[in-house]
Design an enzyme around this catalytic site. Structure first.
Site, mmCIF file in Angstrom:
data_model
loop_
_atom_site.group_PDB
_atom_site.id
_atom_site.type_symbol
_atom_site.label_atom_id
_atom_site.label_comp_id
_atom_site.label_asym_id
_atom_site.label_seq_id
_atom_site.Cartn_x
_atom_site.Cartn_y
_atom_site.Cartn_z
ATOM 1 N N CYS A 58 -21.291 18.485 32.880
ATOM 2 C CA CYS A 58 -20.812 19.849 33.136
ATOM 3 C C CYS A 58 -19.875 19.943 34.334
ATOM 4 C CB CYS A 58 -21.993 20.797 33.316
ATOM 5 S SG CYS A 58 -23.011 20.420 34.757
ATOM 6 N N HIS A 95 -27.357 30.286 48.640
ATOM 7 C CA HIS A 95 -27.005 30.076 47.236
ATOM 8 C C HIS A 95 -26.730 28.595 47.002
ATOM 9 C CE1 HIS A 95 -25.096 30.673 43.333
ATOM 10 N NE2 HIS A 95 -24.092 29.923 43.767
ATOM 11 N N HIS A 98 -27.124 27.414 39.753
ATOM 12 C CA HIS A 98 -27.848 28.109 38.685
ATOM 13 C C HIS A 98 -28.732 27.126 37.926
ATOM 14 C CE1 HIS A 98 -24.599 30.933 39.504
ATOM 15 N NE2 HIS A 98 -25.402 31.868 39.023
ATOM 16 N N ASP A 102 -31.139 24.021 29.158
ATOM 17 C CA ASP A 102 -30.575 23.021 28.257
ATOM 18 C C ASP A 102 -30.628 21.608 28.843
ATOM 19 O OD1 ASP A 102 -28.667 23.244 30.240
ATOM 20 O OD2 ASP A 102 -27.028 23.800 28.904
ATOM 21 N N ARG A 110 -31.902 22.384 33.501
ATOM 22 C CA ARG A 110 -30.726 21.785 34.141
ATOM 23 C C ARG A 110 -30.395 22.637 35.362
ATOM 24 N NH1 ARG A 110 -25.086 23.081 33.440
ATOM 25 N NH2 ARG A 110 -25.669 24.231 31.564
ATOM 26 N N CYS A 112 -28.065 23.180 38.089
ATOM 27 C CA CYS A 112 -26.643 22.882 38.260
ATOM 28 C C CYS A 112 -26.254 23.299 39.679
ATOM 29 C CB CYS A 112 -25.876 23.664 37.198
ATOM 30 S SG CYS A 112 -24.151 23.279 37.082
#
Length: 131
Positions: A58, A95, A98, A102, A110, A112
């Site tokens: 990704c 932060h 996310h 999947d 996952r 990310c």
């Protein structure tokens, strides 16, 4: 020791404080394969062990499991007109990225992450590397 906002880079402020995102395939830790622990770039809270990292294709470092249930906070995010789950540091609320449903077994998750939101502590030498 938590970094004050004045001690963060412009990109760290954009991501950690303003919930920004680094461009895909540009992060320092995307292809990092050494054994160690990924930590919050702001407060150094341990977040992910390197053995839970995987290549999701990704463009961002991805993990299938956090180090503990309290390492992360989860918030609903509708910023792109659809529901996503934002992840923040469980200690300082910065932060990080996310989480999606999947990922690979055993969790199917996952996580990310933005490399800039991370610090890596290499197990072999104890060296700390900022993303």
């Amino acid at each position: 020791m938590m970094k004050e906002i004045k001690d963060l880079t412009e990109q760290q402020v954009d991501i950690l404080i303003n919930q920004g995102t680094e461009r895909p395939f540009t992060g320092k830790f995307l292809n990092e394969n050494r054994v160690g622990v990924y930590r919050c770039a702001r407060c150094h809270q341990e977040l992910f062990h390197s053995d839970t990292k995987f290549d999701a294709g990704c463009g961002w470092p991805s993990f299938y499991q956090a180090v503990s249930e309290t390492a992360l906070r989860y918030l609903d995010d509708y910023s792109l007109g659809r529901h996503r789950t934002e992840i923040r540091c469980g200690n300082c609320s910065s932060h990080l990225g996310h989480v999606f449903n999947d990922g690979p077994p055993p969790t199917g998750l996952r996580f990310c992450l933005n490399s800039v939101a991370l610090n890596f502590k290499w197990a072999e030498t104890g060296e700390e590397i900022d993303g």
